[in-house]
Write a protein that holds these residues in place. Structure first.
Motif, PDB file in Angstrom:
ATOM      1  N   TRP A 107      32.582  47.458  44.795  1.00 52.69           N
ATOM      2  CA  TRP A 107      34.154  47.439  44.898  1.00 52.69           C
ATOM      3  C   TRP A 107      34.530  46.190  45.554  1.00 52.69           C
ATOM      4  O   TRP A 107      33.960  45.514  46.405  1.00 52.69           O
ATOM      5  CB  TRP A 107      34.014  48.659  46.222  1.00 52.69           C
ATOM      6  CG  TRP A 107      35.641  48.836  46.723  1.00 52.69           C
ATOM      7  CD1 TRP A 107      35.950  48.150  47.800  1.00 52.69           C
ATOM      8  CD2 TRP A 107      36.659  49.354  45.980  1.00 52.69           C
ATOM      9  NE1 TRP A 107      37.371  48.599  47.888  1.00 52.69           N
ATOM     10  CE2 TRP A 107      37.899  49.416  46.816  1.00 52.69           C
ATOM     11  CE3 TRP A 107      36.574  50.039  45.070  1.00 52.69           C
ATOM     12  CZ2 TRP A 107      38.886  50.081  46.550  1.00 52.69           C
ATOM     13  CZ3 TRP A 107      37.956  50.623  44.762  1.00 52.69           C
ATOM     14  CH2 TRP A 107      39.215  50.568  45.374  1.00 52.69           C
ATOM     15  N   CYS A 108      35.677  45.700  44.939  1.00 52.78           N
ATOM     16  CA  CYS A 108      36.116  44.429  45.294  1.00 52.78           C
ATOM     17  C   CYS A 108      37.494  44.814  46.282  1.00 52.78           C
ATOM     18  O   CYS A 108      38.330  45.448  46.010  1.00 52.78           O
ATOM     19  CB  CYS A 108      36.835  43.400  44.216  1.00 52.78           C
ATOM     20  SG  CYS A 108      37.692  42.141  44.856  1.00 52.78           S
ATOM     21  N   PRO A 109      37.273  44.461  47.662  1.00 49.91           N
ATOM     22  CA  PRO A 109      38.364  45.030  48.583  1.00 49.91           C
ATOM     23  C   PRO A 109      39.459  44.288  48.168  1.00 49.91           C
ATOM     24  O   PRO A 109      40.645  44.595  48.774  1.00 49.91           O
ATOM     25  CB  PRO A 109      37.756  44.679  49.789  1.00 49.91           C
ATOM     26  CG  PRO A 109      36.791  43.458  49.569  1.00 49.91           C
ATOM     27  CD  PRO A 109      36.258  43.686  48.307  1.00 49.91           C
ATOM     28  N   LYS A 110      39.441  43.074  47.780  1.00 44.25           N
ATOM     29  CA  LYS A 110      40.871  42.446  47.558  1.00 44.25           C
ATOM     30  C   LYS A 110      41.573  42.982  46.037  1.00 44.25           C
ATOM     31  O   LYS A 110      42.911  43.042  46.321  1.00 44.25           O
ATOM     32  CB  LYS A 110      40.587  40.796  47.157  1.00 44.25           C
ATOM     33  CG  LYS A 110      41.704  39.774  47.626  1.00 44.25           C
ATOM     34  CD  LYS A 110      41.391  38.619  47.449  1.00 44.25           C
ATOM     35  CE  LYS A 110      42.210  37.540  47.396  1.00 44.25           C
ATOM     36  NZ  LYS A 110      42.245  36.244  46.563  1.00 44.25           N
ATOM     37  N   CYS A 111      40.760  43.183  45.099  1.00 45.81           N
ATOM     38  CA  CYS A 111      41.329  43.759  44.031  1.00 45.81           C
ATOM     39  C   CYS A 111      41.779  45.231  44.120  1.00 45.81           C
ATOM     40  O   CYS A 111      42.298  45.704  43.180  1.00 45.81           O
ATOM     41  CB  CYS A 111      40.789  43.341  42.486  1.00 45.81           C
ATOM     42  SG  CYS A 111      40.308  41.499  42.177  1.00 45.81           S
ATOM     43  N   LYS A 112      40.892  45.803  44.811  1.00 40.33           N
ATOM     44  CA  LYS A 112      40.856  46.970  44.947  1.00 40.33           C
ATOM     45  C   LYS A 112      40.467  47.916  43.710  1.00 40.33           C
ATOM     46  O   LYS A 112      41.217  48.779  43.261  1.00 40.33           O
ATOM     47  CB  LYS A 112      42.387  47.771  45.319  1.00 40.33           C
ATOM     48  CG  LYS A 112      42.548  47.510  46.928  1.00 40.33           C
ATOM     49  CD  LYS A 112      44.080  48.008  47.340  1.00 40.33           C
ATOM     50  CE  LYS A 112      44.319  47.455  48.775  1.00 40.33           C
ATOM     51  NZ  LYS A 112      45.881  47.420  48.769  1.00 40.33           N
ATOM     52  N   LYS A 140      30.073  38.206  44.219  1.00 41.24           N
ATOM     53  CA  LYS A 140      31.404  38.200  44.144  1.00 41.24           C
ATOM     54  C   LYS A 140      31.874  38.927  42.744  1.00 41.24           C
ATOM     55  O   LYS A 140      31.657  38.760  41.943  1.00 41.24           O
ATOM     56  CB  LYS A 140      31.684  36.499  44.441  1.00 41.24           C
ATOM     57  CG  LYS A 140      30.967  36.024  45.493  1.00 41.24           C
ATOM     58  CD  LYS A 140      31.693  34.715  45.834  1.00 41.24           C
ATOM     59  CE  LYS A 140      31.324  34.593  47.406  1.00 41.24           C
ATOM     60  NZ  LYS A 140      30.167  33.670  47.514  1.00 41.24           N
ATOM     61  N   CYS A 141      33.458  39.142  43.206  1.00 44.00           N
ATOM     62  CA  CYS A 141      34.261  39.637  42.389  1.00 44.00           C
ATOM     63  C   CYS A 141      34.530  38.561  41.099  1.00 44.00           C
ATOM     64  O   CYS A 141      34.710  37.592  41.292  1.00 44.00           O
ATOM     65  CB  CYS A 141      35.353  40.175  42.909  1.00 44.00           C
ATOM     66  SG  CYS A 141      36.790  40.403  41.720  1.00 44.00           S
ATOM     67  N   GLU A 142      34.227  38.873  39.835  1.00 47.07           N
ATOM     68  CA  GLU A 142      34.367  38.005  38.693  1.00 47.07           C
ATOM     69  C   GLU A 142      35.744  37.469  38.714  1.00 47.07           C
ATOM     70  O   GLU A 142      35.953  36.416  38.262  1.00 47.07           O
ATOM     71  CB  GLU A 142      33.850  38.805  37.535  1.00 47.07           C
ATOM     72  CG  GLU A 142      33.877  37.890  36.322  1.00 47.07           C
ATOM     73  CD  GLU A 142      33.661  38.577  35.012  1.00 47.07           C
ATOM     74  OE1 GLU A 142      33.063  38.567  34.276  1.00 47.07           O
ATOM     75  OE2 GLU A 142      34.375  39.793  34.819  1.00 47.07           O
ATOM     76  N   ARG A 143      36.503  38.293  39.002  1.00 46.06           N
ATOM     77  CA  ARG A 143      38.046  38.237  38.836  1.00 46.06           C
ATOM     78  C   ARG A 143      38.560  37.186  39.977  1.00 46.06           C
ATOM     79  O   ARG A 143      39.167  36.278  39.724  1.00 46.06           O
ATOM     80  CB  ARG A 143      38.984  39.504  38.596  1.00 46.06           C
ATOM     81  CG  ARG A 143      38.708  40.411  37.683  1.00 46.06           C
ATOM     82  CD  ARG A 143      38.502  41.807  38.062  1.00 46.06           C
ATOM     83  NE  ARG A 143      37.798  42.424  36.927  1.00 46.06           N
ATOM     84  CZ  ARG A 143      38.128  42.902  36.018  1.00 46.06           C
ATOM     85  NH1 ARG A 143      39.782  42.711  35.797  1.00 46.06           N
ATOM     86  NH2 ARG A 143      37.569  43.664  35.037  1.00 46.06           N
ATOM     87  N   CYS A 144      38.345  37.647  41.184  1.00 42.21           N
ATOM     88  CA  CYS A 144      39.128  37.018  42.343  1.00 42.21           C
ATOM     89  C   CYS A 144      38.004  36.193  43.199  1.00 42.21           C
ATOM     90  O   CYS A 144      38.399  35.310  44.114  1.00 42.21           O
ATOM     91  CB  CYS A 144      40.031  37.862  43.101  1.00 42.21           C
ATOM     92  SG  CYS A 144      38.797  39.053  44.122  1.00 42.21           S
ATOM     93  N   GLY A 145      36.818  36.404  43.057  1.00 36.25           N
ATOM     94  CA  GLY A 145      35.915  35.536  43.899  1.00 36.25           C
ATOM     95  C   GLY A 145      35.409  36.221  45.093  1.00 36.25           C
ATOM     96  O   GLY A 145      34.547  35.682  45.999  1.00 36.25           O
TER      97      GLY A 145
HETATM   98 ZN   LIG Z   1      38.304  40.894  43.189  1.00 38.46          ZN
END
Ligand SMILES: [Zn+2]
Ligand SMILES: [Zn+2]
Length: 800
Positions: free
Chosen positions: A158-163, A175-180
């Motif tokens: 779960w990416c807490p930033k991109c939700k 880490k999230c591939e999209r936002c890090g």
């Molecule tokens: Zn993310």
């Protein structure tokens, strides 16, 4: 003399080619077919990257050559346009993602056209077009009907930033591939695709295709098939059994602890009262850690004793059960046997928590470090003295006989998390009915179109923004007609690309995803080029979907792509990745404005071996520009093109034809450009002339790489039809054999002379020739030749 005016030449020919529809692929044509494909881009707001240009130009050159060689070439292009960046941009600006996508595609397409790429634009596809994703949804329904799509509550990344829930392969180094952002675990009901059911075929069928070896290896390792033993460990004072997979049954007598994952279903049950608090806080602690953090070899191991024991079936020993998060719930059943003497992570764990270390395979010094190799068994009762390999079989046989184990195969590959809680994706065509449960949308009601929403932000509960649109969510059950709710998850951005190569074949079909006869004509894709980073995601996913469609008899081939090739990245001049934040991005438009599209194309071919990562060099661009100028001036110089060709130059020309032909087929674009440059240098020399026919042959060779300048020069030579309707030249074998080479002449191992000889002379002829040389005779000085050593085409050594 006229100037090389690329800015006038290039748009003119682009328009002319479009008018003539030169690059159209014709269904069912009698010519042999060639399906050449590059990965379609995500139309981001940044526009085309020079990295895109590299692979598009390379495959364009190949496609152009194949057309001239008489093939019916399909070289298509489209847009992989669902995904987060567009959604995030829409959230920021308030523009609809569809509008953003449309604008970006316009820019990409204009850029591609300005490079003169020979795509068949009549087959353009767009994954966000409802006429396209209707079929993505339709294929999902087939997967569901086949039992390959299911819902499961599971811990997801779960990416807490991109939700957003992420597949394992979208989590890079935790880490999230999209936002890090650092990812967490979260339990959510997810749609899953059973790719694991195809694991064996995804490995075994690699033998049927000609992928580059490193691509095959990566896929095999990713699927991670291993043969081993499953052992049952009965829990003391309980009927429960913990099943453990191991490839090292030979170490069974060295088991001194059992570890289960914090997510293991038995954990609550087996934890004793006095250990409850410790275990609970440990579970909370590990929830915050990513799978990457948990499983890294170097990371310090953590763990807590549950208070319970299980029985090792081979020797009836009582073994303590621990919980530790370096064990992952979804791999191998979520439990591992701890053999500290013979496993690195177990050794570290045992040292820290004072667990017994018992050597059972000889070969190392376990007081210093674990011994992980094979060897002779010790401390293993009746199995002592056996070698590891034999012991694995014998101990497994014993376990099977005593009904406490079995042979089994384990895979690293997990099922594919197919749900996204986002707006900008294909709605999953499912309805939830209280009475009927999960029901698929009727095929006649496809596509399930994305409704318009005011806000694209994911909800804080993690649900998709679609969940907030009552008039869309509330619907009728296709089965019983009662009130029901639509699925609000959307598909991941891998969905549209999992079958797009099929749609290019029949892009406008509204009855089927593609006509079977057309698929039969065009499949498989003969050459598919793309990034190495897609080897274990897109490439594997699309092979999986294709195999499902094959099993449903909807596609004619077992594999979608016959050959897969990967290009290297293009880095910035400073050796770093091109990025706005580094201010080192090269915009292809700027290069085209200053030097022309042909220079850009030639440079991207010339920059280095196609499969290697290369840094941009403006000096290199300028060198290629000078080369094309040279070509321009030669063809505009009446003294360079005459009635008869210079003899030496003809030989060189035919060598060039052979080299360009061979290297282009083998994706060696850089060496092709290098030999053409060399040829032009020789031709430029004083007095070197080619006949018009031979000069035209050179234009054929250059045409796939620098199509605009070549078409212009072809036209200047008086030709009315396009050069791309001409036939690819063949080389003359005899002419090439006429060539001479330099032979090194040694006397007693020392180089004394170099002489030019004709290729193809016999050893005797070579000997006669050498001995007749004045210089050699001087060296010999009437001494007797003891030995004549001849290494053909390289050297002669006279021992005197
Ligand atoms: Zn993310
Ligand atoms: Zn119903």
């Amino acid at each position: 003399m006229s100037k090389y005016n690329f800015s006038k030449i290039e748009p003119r020919w682009q328009k002319e080619w479009e008018k003539q529809d030169l690059y159209k692929a014709v269904d069912f044509d009698k010519r042999p077919k060639k399906y050449v494909m590059v990965e379609f881009p995500y139309p981001s707001g940044e526009g085309l990257h020079v990295g895109h240009v590299r692979s598009y130009s390379a495959l364009d050159a190949l496609s152009r050559k194949k057309r001239m060689q008489g093939f019916n070439v399909l070289y298509p292009m489209g847009w992989d346009a669902f995904g987060l960046p567009t959604e995030n941009y829409a959230i920021k600006t308030g523009l609809h993602p569809a509008k953003v996508t449309e604008d970006n595609i316009k820019i990409f397409k204009k850029q591609m056209k300005s490079i003169g790429l020979s795509f068949d634009w009549s087959r353009e596809i767009n994954t966000t077009d409802s006429k396209y994703y209707k079929w993505s949804q339709w294929i999902f329904i087939q997967l569901f009907k086949k039992g390959l799509a299911y819902q499961s509550e599971m811990p997801i990344n779960w990416c807490p930033k991109c939700k957003i829930g992420l597949a394992n392969e979208e989590v890079i180094n935790g880490k999230c591939e999209r936002c890090g952002a650092q990812t967490e675990k979260k339990n959510l009901k997810q749609w899953m695709l059973k790719i694991t059911e195809y694991a064996d075929r995804l490995i075994d069928d690699l033998e049927k295709v000609d992928y580059v070896e490193k691509i095959k290896t990566q896929q095999i390792n990713w699927i991670g098939r291993s043969n081993g033993t499953e052992i049952d460990f009965k829990i003391v004072d309980s009927d429960e059994i913990i099943k453990v997979f191991t490839t090292r049954a030979d170490t069974s007598f060295g088991i001194t602890a059992m570890i289960i994952a914090p997510e293991h279903s038995l954990l609550k049950k087996i934890t004793t009262k006095e250990n409850q608090d410790k275990i609970n806080s440990y579970v909370d602690f590990s929830k915050k850690r990513s799978e990457f953090e948990r499983t890294q070899l170097e990371k310090e191991k953590t763990g807590v004793f549950t208070g319970s024991y299980c029985i090792n079936p081979v020797n009836n020993e009582k073994i303590p059960i621990w919980v530790s998060d370096y064990v992952i719930a979804t791999y191998g059943g979520g439990a591992v046997m701890i053999v500290p003497a013979h496993d690195k992570r177990d050794y570290a764990f045992a040292k820290k928590y004072d667990v017994d270390i018992r050597e059972v395979v000889s070969g190392g010094d376990i007081s210093k470090e674990p011994y992980t190799g094979y060897g002779k068994l010790i401390n293993s009762e009746e199995f002592n003295g056996l070698l590891s390999k034999e012991a694995i079989e014998k101990i497994t046989d014993w376990l099977i006989k005593n009904k406490v184990g079995k042979r089994t195969i384990n895979y690293k590959l997990r099922d594919w998390v197919f749900s996204r809680q986002h707006y900008w994706g294909e709605p999953i065509p499912i309805v939830h009915c209280e009475k009927c449960g999960i029901v698929t949308v009727s095929e006649k009601d496809l596509p399930v179109e994305l409704p318009h929403v005011e806000k694209y932000e994911p909800t804080d509960t993690g649900e998709s923004p679609l969940a907030d649109i009552q008039e869309w969510v509330n619907t009728r059950c296709p089965k019983c007609g009662g009130l029901a709710k639509r699925e609000t998850d959307t598909m991941p951005n891998w969905a549209g690309s999992s079958w797009y190569f099929l749609r290019y074949i029949d892009p406008n079909n509204n009855e089927k995803f593609a006509d079977f006869d057309k698929l039969k004509y065009w499949l498989p894709v003969d050459l598919y080029n793309g990034g190495m980073e897609h080897t274990t995601l897109h490439l594997l996913y699309s092979r999986f979907w294709h195999k499902v469609l094959y099993d449903l008899k909807l596609v004619p081939t077992e594999e979608p792509y016959q050959l897969r090739y990967s290009h290297g990245m293009v880095l910035a001049e400073d050796g770093r990745k091109m990025s706005k934040s580094f201010n080192n991005v090269v915009n292809p438009d700027d290069i085209i404005t200053e030097y022309g599209a042909d220079t850009l194309r030639i440079y991207e071919m010339f920059m280095g071996p196609f499969d290697q990562t290369i840094s941009w060099s403006i000096k290199g661009v300028q060198g290629c520009f000078r080369f094309l100028n040279k070509v321009w001036h030669i063809f505009n110089n009446k003294e360079k093109i005459g009635k008869v060709s210079d003899k030496k130059l003809i030989t060189k020309l035919h060598q060039l034809i052979k080299k360009v032909n061979d290297d282009l087929d083998n994706m060696k674009f850089n060496t092709v450009i290098a030999v053409m440059m060399e040829f032009v240098n020789v031709w430029s020399e004083d007095g070197k002339i080619l006949s018009k026919k031979d000069a035209q042959a050179f234009l054929y060779l250059l045409s796939p790489f620098a199509p605009h300048i070549v078409e212009e020069l072809w036209n200047i030579l008086g030709n009315k039809e396009s050069i791309f309707k001409e036939e690819w030249p063949e080389y003359n074998k005899e002419l090439i054999q006429e060539e001479t080479l330099q032979l090194i002449v040694q006397i007693n191992g020392k180089v004394r002379d170099k002489i030019e000889i004709k290729i193809g002379l016999s050893e005797k002829e070579v000997q006669e020739l050498i001995l007749s040389q004045e210089k050699i005779q001087k060296w010999l000085d009437d001494k007797k030749i003891k030995k004549f050593i001849y290494i053909p085409n390289r050297l002669v050594n006279l021992v005197i």
